[in-house]
Structures are given as C-alpha cells and as structure tokens.
Write a protein that holds these residues in place. Structure first.
Motif, mmCIF file in Angstrom:
data_model
loop_
_atom_site.group_PDB
_atom_site.id
_atom_site.type_symbol
_atom_site.label_atom_id
_atom_site.label_comp_id
_atom_site.label_asym_id
_atom_site.label_seq_id
_atom_site.Cartn_x
_atom_site.Cartn_y
_atom_site.Cartn_z
ATOM 1 N N GLY A 112 0.817 -1.237 -0.027
ATOM 2 C CA GLY A 112 -0.029 -0.008 0.090
ATOM 3 C C GLY A 112 0.873 1.147 -0.020
ATOM 4 N N ARG A 113 0.235 2.411 0.188
ATOM 5 C CA ARG A 113 0.729 3.656 0.055
ATOM 6 C C ARG A 113 0.275 4.416 1.106
ATOM 7 N NH1 ARG A 113 1.812 7.330 -4.378
ATOM 8 N NH2 ARG A 113 3.446 8.801 -3.854
ATOM 9 N N VAL A 114 1.285 5.078 2.125
ATOM 10 C CA VAL A 114 0.743 6.027 3.029
ATOM 11 C C VAL A 114 0.033 7.278 2.697
ATOM 12 C CG1 VAL A 114 1.824 7.164 5.084
ATOM 13 C CG2 VAL A 114 2.523 4.760 4.518
ATOM 14 N N LEU A 115 -1.040 7.479 3.110
ATOM 15 C CA LEU A 115 -1.834 8.816 2.727
ATOM 16 C C LEU A 115 -1.383 9.706 3.800
ATOM 17 C CD1 LEU A 115 -5.172 7.358 1.587
ATOM 18 C CD2 LEU A 115 -3.134 7.822 0.178
ATOM 19 N N ARG A 116 -1.458 9.472 4.988
ATOM 20 C CA ARG A 116 -1.153 10.301 5.771
ATOM 21 C C ARG A 116 -0.271 9.878 7.054
ATOM 22 N NH1 ARG A 116 -6.084 11.484 6.709
ATOM 23 N NH2 ARG A 116 -6.677 9.986 8.399
ATOM 24 N N ALA A 117 0.706 10.185 7.720
ATOM 25 C CA ALA A 117 1.306 9.929 8.719
ATOM 26 C C ALA A 117 1.263 10.734 10.054
ATOM 27 C CB ALA A 117 2.857 9.685 8.517
ATOM 28 N N CYS A 123 -0.560 5.584 11.063
ATOM 29 C CA CYS A 123 -0.786 5.940 9.550
ATOM 30 C C CYS A 123 -1.902 5.591 8.750
ATOM 31 C CB CYS A 123 0.491 5.463 8.726
ATOM 32 S SG CYS A 123 2.180 5.651 9.414
ATOM 33 N N LEU A 124 -2.206 6.106 7.935
ATOM 34 C CA LEU A 124 -3.531 5.735 7.309
ATOM 35 C C LEU A 124 -2.874 5.383 5.840
ATOM 36 C CD1 LEU A 124 -6.418 5.465 6.536
ATOM 37 C CD2 LEU A 124 -6.520 7.799 5.613
ATOM 38 N N VAL A 125 -3.003 4.057 5.589
ATOM 39 C CA VAL A 125 -2.612 3.325 4.137
ATOM 40 C C VAL A 125 -3.621 3.155 3.308
ATOM 41 C CG1 VAL A 125 -1.017 1.468 3.516
ATOM 42 C CG2 VAL A 125 -0.631 2.562 5.678
ATOM 43 N N GLN A 126 -3.323 3.357 2.203
ATOM 44 C CA GLN A 126 -4.489 2.994 1.025
ATOM 45 C C GLN A 126 -3.720 1.981 0.208
ATOM 46 O OE1 GLN A 126 -4.850 5.121 -2.741
ATOM 47 N NE2 GLN A 126 -6.826 5.075 -2.441
ATOM 48 N N ARG A 149 13.880 11.852 10.631
ATOM 49 C CA ARG A 149 13.304 11.984 11.885
ATOM 50 C C ARG A 149 12.167 10.855 12.080
ATOM 51 N NH1 ARG A 149 10.687 17.941 12.946
ATOM 52 N NH2 ARG A 149 8.802 16.817 11.613
ATOM 53 N N ASN A 150 11.582 10.590 11.116
ATOM 54 C CA ASN A 150 10.448 9.459 11.241
ATOM 55 C C ASN A 150 10.691 8.427 10.140
ATOM 56 O OD1 ASN A 150 8.951 10.944 13.108
ATOM 57 N ND2 ASN A 150 7.467 11.783 11.726
ATOM 58 N N ALA A 151 10.428 7.309 10.795
ATOM 59 C CA ALA A 151 10.590 6.050 9.748
ATOM 60 C C ALA A 151 9.667 6.028 8.617
ATOM 61 C CB ALA A 151 10.505 4.889 10.513
ATOM 62 N N VAL A 152 8.595 6.586 8.929
ATOM 63 C CA VAL A 152 7.475 6.585 7.854
ATOM 64 C C VAL A 152 6.708 7.799 7.591
ATOM 65 C CG1 VAL A 152 5.156 5.372 7.097
ATOM 66 C CG2 VAL A 152 6.810 4.052 8.469
ATOM 67 N N VAL A 153 6.590 8.094 6.413
ATOM 68 C CA VAL A 153 6.064 9.578 5.834
ATOM 69 C C VAL A 153 4.973 9.599 4.865
ATOM 70 C CG1 VAL A 153 8.278 10.521 6.525
ATOM 71 C CG2 VAL A 153 7.892 9.910 4.029
ATOM 72 N N ALA A 154 4.249 10.377 4.673
ATOM 73 C CA ALA A 154 3.457 10.243 3.420
ATOM 74 C C ALA A 154 3.826 10.126 2.069
ATOM 75 C CB ALA A 154 2.305 11.628 3.500
ATOM 76 N N GLY A 155 3.335 9.318 1.483
ATOM 77 C CA GLY A 155 4.031 8.751 0.155
ATOM 78 C C GLY A 155 4.765 7.655 0.010
ATOM 79 N N ASP A 156 5.145 7.106 1.298
ATOM 80 C CA ASP A 156 5.989 5.956 1.439
ATOM 81 C C ASP A 156 5.014 4.696 0.902
ATOM 82 O OD1 ASP A 156 8.468 6.661 2.331
ATOM 83 O OD2 ASP A 156 7.968 6.663 4.484
ATOM 84 N N LYS A 157 5.709 3.557 0.132
ATOM 85 C CA LYS A 157 5.240 2.305 -0.081
ATOM 86 C C LYS A 157 5.627 1.622 1.043
ATOM 87 C CE LYS A 157 5.047 3.600 -5.199
ATOM 88 N NZ LYS A 157 5.641 3.105 -6.427
#
Length: 405
Positions: A112-117, A123-126, A149-157
């Motif tokens: 999926g793709r992270v929509l919001r972290a 996170c919200l993942v599509q 700073r963060n491991a997961v950000v918006a847009g990450d697969k």
C-alpha cells in the motif's frame, strides 16, 4: 544413488545436507543458490536503557574512608549487552547496513501507500486493492537508527500485515524513489516521498515574496530528484510588472512558472493542467495560500484556510500533517504544513553550484577547481553575474546558502 535434501537445505559433495541459514550470501552464490535473506548488523536507537549511576557515592565514602581508597578512578560510560546500539536482523539478500530492509513474510502482507502519517506510529494506508487501513508501525522499524526524523512519511510504499481487528501493522518501508526534505536539528525531516514534482508556492505579498526561499526549495527539490514548479500566489495584491520580471528569471532558467490568484481565478486552469495525472507536493512557507490553491483546483475538498497574522505578517499553520489527496482527473496532490525556515539537508557548500542550473556552463571556466564563487579570483561565475548572464538576484540567493545567512 540418489540423495535428496529437505527444502531449505543444500546438498554438498560429501553427501551431506546443510541448512541454508548456515551459509552467508557469498557462499550461497558460489554454490549456485540465490539467498532469499541474510543477517545484517544494524544500529538501533537506545530505548530508555541508561546505566544507573551511584547516587550516594560521596555520602558513602565519607562514612568509610578505607573503602574510598579502593574506588575506581574512572567509570565506563560505554557498555555492551543491553546498552549496545547494534543488533542483528534478518534482511533481504541484497540488503546491507545502510539499507536494512527487513525480511518479512510477503505472502501474509499486502502492499500500500501511506496517505497520512501522524507522529511516529500512526498512519493511514491506501492498499493497492483500493481499500484503506489504519496502521501502526512495527517497533523494530521505528527504532532502527537513521538520519530521518520519522521512519514512515506520507507517500511511502509499505508492506502491511493485516490484523483481525481491521487494522494493520507496517512491517517494512520500501526504498524511496524521490524525496522532499529539510534539516530539523541533527536529523532529516522528510516531508513527503515518491512524488513526481514539487509545486513551490510563494506569495506575491502577505507574506512578502522571498526569492531566496524559492532558491532553497529548488535546491531541496533537485537534491531529492523531484521536478520543480514555481508558483507565485496572491498576484492580485501587487503590480504585475515587477512580478513578471522575477517570474522571468526562473522561466529563463527552464523552470515552469505559474502566477495564480485564488480570488480572481488567474492561473488556476494552467495549474490544473500541470497537476493532472502527476503526483505533486505543495510546499512553501506558512500563509502563502497552498490550501486556497487546492480549493481552487478541487473545490469539493473544502480545505480549511486562515488569514496571515496581523502582528509580524507571518502565516498561521492550518495544515497540520502532510496528506495525499486524489485528483479527479488522475494523480495526487500532497498538501503539507507551512515551513517557516528551510534548512537544507546533506548539501555541502561545494555541491550548491550544481543545483543552480545557470551556473553550470560557467563553472568550468573558473581558475580554481574548488571555487565557491564567493571571493576567489578569476571566477567565471562572478564574471557572468557582472556581464548580466546570471541574475544578480539568483547569485545573492546562492551566497546566502553558501555563507549560511
């Protein structure tokens, strides 16, 4: 005679079967087997594991002077075992300490793709099948030491392990194709990942136009391999002639430039054309009207907006987190929080010239190969500025970056 090995074992010439995990990656390749995973030593952040110090040392030695003579004269501050920052993880075969992609059971995971972290853990993942999941980040993913700073950000697969309660756990973050980031203390603040282009939004007024800030955003976009577009908003507040001259500087270099106004609708159609079918992050300082522009392109979103502060003329934060928003005609827009200061990350002074496109033809003509184009003699870049071949406004922006102003 036929010898068979169990799955996951290697048959050797001495008629023995040895488990695959007993070989490292190079040994498996020599035997004609491709390793699916390997052990990698990676760094982890300390997690509240601080060596306990003796709090009453002075009091104890005053009561027992003989024991004081036997005290150690130093204290070991670095430790092993529970205090170590190194751990071994099972990673993909092609992973290394600089790219520690954990080996996970991909058959049990979905992509999926992270929509919001939000923060470091939520996170919200599509999902690729069209659904979405509220997810947390696996602890081992969050605690691995990194510059970011963060491991997961918006847009990450990401790879997500679905849970029985309808949520998910992010097991791994895939390598990022592109990034937009800035410095945040001693860490990299990745604003968004895996986008096609960055729409750098600055306002003609309220807050006032800052060309030096445009230059910093352009360097950040170039560093992250993201195509940059310069957007000047609120053009209805100023005279058009001075604004056209500034826009022309960036257009002559080769950047797409669009002048917009959320009040009159100027440039909205052109902006919609540039965004259609692409993944675009909107970035800029607070108060320049990023959310207002998105409302002009996608009025159905009705994003919240606010006015510029009357005391100081600085914008207020209305967007709190970076979020991917779908476009009706295809593509995505990433709305991001406003930035007050744009500190470049991992860009040395000697590299800055490479992100000023108009400097490139003149750099080979400098007398010194390590010329920074600030005070050196026989500098071809400074001569080009004097001859009008390079904009003095852009050169001043370059100096502010190199000199740290």
């Amino acid at each position: 005679m036929r010898f068979d090995c169990k799955p996951g074992a290697v048959f050797l010439v001495d008629h023995t079967c040895v488990p695959v995990e007993d070989f490292d990656g190079e040994e498996l390749l020599a035997l004609g087997r491709k390793p699916s995973s390997r052990k990698v030593r990676v760094s982890f952040r300390k997690n509240r594991q601080v060596r306990v110090r003796r709090q009453n040392l002075t009091h104890d030695t005053l009561d027992n002077t003989e024991a004081a003579a036997d005290l150690a004269h130093g204290e070991r501050l670095s430790g092993k075992g529970a205090l170590t920052r190194q751990r071994t993880i099972i990673a993909d075969a092609d992973a290394n300490a600089d790219d520690p992609r954990r080996a996970v059971d991909e058959q049990s995971c979905v992509t999926g793709r992270v929509l919001r972290a939000v923060g470091a853990n939520h996170c919200l993942v599509q999902l690729d099948d069209g659904g979405s999941l509220d997810c947390v980040v696996r602890r081992v993913v969050r605690t691995m030491a990194r510059d970011a700073r963060n491991a997961v950000v918006a847009g990450d697969k990401v790879l997500v392990l679905p849970q029985a309660n309808g949520t998910g756990v992010i097991e791994r973050v895939e390598p990022r194709r592109t990034t937009i980031s800035r410095g945040s203390g001693r860490h990299e603040h990745v604003i968004v990942a895996n986008v096609d282009q960055a729409l750098i939004v600055v306002s003609a007024d309220e807050p006032p136009l800052k060309p030096a800030l445009i230059d910093r955003f352009l360097v950040s976009a170039g560093k992250g391999n993201v195509h940059a577009i310069v957007c000047i908003s609120k053009v209805d507040l100023v005279e058009s002639i001075p604004l056209q001259s500034i826009a022309g500087i960036y257009a002559r270099i080769g950047y797409d430039v669009v002048l917009t106004s959320a009040v009159t609708g100027q440039g909205v159609a052109r902006l919609r054309e540039l965004l259609s079918g692409r993944e675009t992050v909107l970035t800029g300082q607070s108060g320049v009207g990023k959310s207002s522009l998105i409302n002009g392109v996608l009025p159905e979103l009705e994003l919240r907006t606010s006015h510029v502060s009357s005391d100081g003329g600085k914008g207020r934060h209305t967007t709190r987190v970076a979020e991917l928003l779908p476009l009706a005609g295809g593509g995505w827009i990433v709305d991001t929080p406003g930035i007050r200061q744009m500190q470049l990350w991992d860009v040395a002074n000697g590299e800055v010239e490479g992100y000023f496109l108009e400097f490139r033809p003149f750099v080979p003509g400098c007398r010194f190969p390590d010329c920074l184009h600030t005070h050196e003699q026989d500098c071809a870049v400074k001569q080009a500025v004097a001859d009008g071949l390079i904009s003095e406004l852009r050169y001043m922006g370059y100096l502010r970056i190199v000199l740290g102003e």
